[in-house]
Scaffold this motif. Structure first.
Motif, short mmCIF file in Angstrom:
data_model
loop_
_atom_site.label_atom_id
_atom_site.label_comp_id
_atom_site.label_asym_id
_atom_site.label_seq_id
_atom_site.Cartn_x
_atom_site.Cartn_y
_atom_site.Cartn_z
N ASN A 111 145.14 -6.03 26.35
CA ASN A 111 146.23 -6.96 26.07
C ASN A 111 147.00 -7.33 27.35
OD1 ASN A 111 145.97 -7.16 23.14
ND2 ASN A 111 146.58 -5.01 23.11
N TYR A 112 146.80 -6.58 28.42
CA TYR A 112 147.48 -6.87 29.68
C TYR A 112 146.57 -7.74 30.55
CZ TYR A 112 150.63 -3.17 28.15
OH TYR A 112 151.51 -2.41 27.43
N GLN A 113 146.31 -8.93 30.07
CA GLN A 113 145.32 -9.81 30.69
C GLN A 113 145.71 -10.22 32.10
OE1 GLN A 113 143.13 -12.11 27.78
NE2 GLN A 113 143.49 -13.95 29.01
N ASN A 114 146.99 -10.57 32.30
CA ASN A 114 147.45 -10.95 33.64
C ASN A 114 147.28 -9.80 34.62
OD1 ASN A 114 148.20 -13.47 32.68
ND2 ASN A 114 150.36 -12.96 32.47
N LEU A 115 147.62 -8.60 34.19
CA LEU A 115 147.51 -7.42 35.05
C LEU A 115 146.06 -7.16 35.43
CD1 LEU A 115 148.68 -4.89 36.40
CD2 LEU A 115 148.44 -3.71 34.19
N ILE A 116 145.16 -7.29 34.46
CA ILE A 116 143.74 -7.06 34.74
C ILE A 116 143.22 -8.10 35.73
CG2 ILE A 116 141.42 -7.05 33.75
CD1 ILE A 116 142.67 -5.96 31.16
N TYR A 149 144.93 -16.62 33.01
CA TYR A 149 145.85 -15.71 33.70
C TYR A 149 147.08 -16.49 34.17
CZ TYR A 149 141.36 -13.26 34.13
OH TYR A 149 140.14 -12.69 33.88
N PHE A 150 148.25 -15.91 33.93
CA PHE A 150 149.51 -16.46 34.41
C PHE A 150 149.69 -17.93 34.02
CE2 PHE A 150 148.35 -13.03 37.40
CZ PHE A 150 149.46 -12.20 37.23
N ARG A 151 149.39 -18.22 32.77
CA ARG A 151 149.51 -19.60 32.27
C ARG A 151 150.93 -20.13 32.45
NH1 ARG A 151 147.02 -22.79 28.13
NH2 ARG A 151 145.48 -21.14 27.83
N LYS A 152 151.94 -19.26 32.23
CA LYS A 152 153.33 -19.70 32.29
C LYS A 152 154.00 -19.34 33.62
CE LYS A 152 153.89 -19.33 27.27
NZ LYS A 152 154.66 -18.72 26.16
N GLN A 153 153.21 -18.88 34.58
CA GLN A 153 153.74 -18.52 35.90
C GLN A 153 152.92 -19.25 36.96
OE1 GLN A 153 153.28 -14.37 34.33
NE2 GLN A 153 154.97 -13.97 35.76
N PRO A 154 153.27 -20.51 37.23
CA PRO A 154 152.45 -21.35 38.10
C PRO A 154 152.27 -20.82 39.52
CG PRO A 154 154.57 -22.39 37.61
CD PRO A 154 154.44 -21.24 36.68
#
Length: 351
Positions: free
Chosen positions: A42-47, A99-104
């Protein structure tokens, strides 16, 4: 060009659409169950960030060890080719904004790292447009991404050249255009697609090949070759760049394009029908190629049905997904595609 048996391009039948929906739903449900079972997923960005950090750091460490003479060049090339295959998978996921969809800032930083570590490819921002079109019109005449990887071309010297060196192929293809206007237009297009990193990447590669060919030819002719201090310094940098980043990417790209171009069907598929777009290729003898494209032949078909799963989750769902795909009629190990120039029809002639 020989005639090809065209598959109907009419709308999908209810049976086909039901099959597609069933495959998508079953694989999605299975991947969701894996996320529940293994909370780390569930921690997709971290992975994604972790894989990027390990891969880039690993490439740098291998390059430093090689330059310091602590490891042989072949080991650096092999390890970095494996690491760039991971980075390619990250880029593919980033193109789909996984990854990071909302963090450009973080998202675009990862995109930039993908480009820097794989400079022989067009920028990922440009590839995003091509890749989305690939999903919409996979295997049709407008599928530029498939054409770039040689799908639809008959096997021979021309296709092999395109797999090994797409830049030279693009330039040669432009020079054989019928008019000077077309020659210039296509040449400028190739240069634009490769600017700026690709031009530096391919330039270093051709300098490496040309210099060492000259040295080899000189030795055969009995000519003593003494490079100037400036040339020695330049070639030292070029040689290191080839071992560190260029040769690994040439190996990775060849393996990826070889596998990708053979699992995708082209030319007579029904638009927007993932049942016909790809097959699963996973014979044991393909593993030397699969190794450097992260098992692409075995798992990419899954992506055409479920795009929201990142690359590592596709590997985990593959055993289950293969059963579902087979039940829906997706082909496995259709080696006739080599003779049919990727045509879906089993009776299609080589073009």
């Amino acid at each position: 060009m020989n005639p090809v048996n065209k598959t109907s391009t009419s709308a999908l039948s209810k049976t086909e659409q039901d099959s597609i929906n069933t495959v998508t739903q079953k694989i999605t449900q299975h991947s969701n169950e894996l996320r529940q079972r293994y909370r780390l997923l569930n921690y997709q960005n971290l992975i994604g960030a972790s894989v990027m950090t390990v891969s880039v750091t690993g490439m740098i460490v291998m390059g430093v060890l090689y330059v310091k003479g602590l490891i042989p060049g072949w080991l650096c090339i092999v390890v970095n080719a494996l690491l760039t295959s991971l980075i390619h998978e990250l880029e593919h996921d980033l193109i789909h904004r996984l990854y990071f969809r909302k963090q450009p800032l973080a998202h675009n930083l990862m995109m930039l790292l993908c480009w820097i570590t794989r400079p022989g490819m067009p920028s990922p921002w440009l590839r995003r447009e091509l890749h989305f079109h690939h999903h919409k019109e996979s295997g049709t005449e407008t599928d530029v991404e498939a054409w770039i990887t040689t799908s639809g071309s008959p096997w021979g010297a021309q296709r092999l050249l395109k797999l090994v060196d797409g830049f030279i192929f693009g330039i040669v293809n432009a020079l054989f255009a019928p008019t000077w206007r077309e020659k210039i237009r296509l040449t400028l297009k190739v240069l634009r697609l490769n600017a700026p990193l690709g031009l530096l990447y391919w330039g270093c590669w051709y300098l490496f090949l040309g210099y060492h060919f000259y040295e080899w030819a000189s030795s055969l002719a009995g000519i003593t070759h003494e490079p100037s201090p400036a040339m020695s310094m330049i070639m030292s940098v070029v040689n290191s760049a080839v071992v560190f980043i260029i040769a690994p990417n040439i190996i990775r790209q060849f393996c990826l394009f070889f596998v990708s171009s053979n699992i995708h069907y082209f030319g007579d598929v029904m638009p927007r029908n993932p049942l016909q777009q790809t097959q699963v290729m996973n014979p044991w003898w393909l593993w030397p190629f699969q190794l450097f494209c992260f098992n692409f032949g075995s798992t990419h078909c899954i992506h055409h049905f479920v795009v929201k799963d990142p690359f590592y989750l596709r590997q985990m769902t593959a055993p289950f997904a293969h059963k579902v795909l087979a039940e829906a009629g997706v082909r496995f190990n259709d080696f006739g595609t080599y003779k049919r120039s990727n045509r879906y029809s089993l009776s299609a002639q080589k073009v």
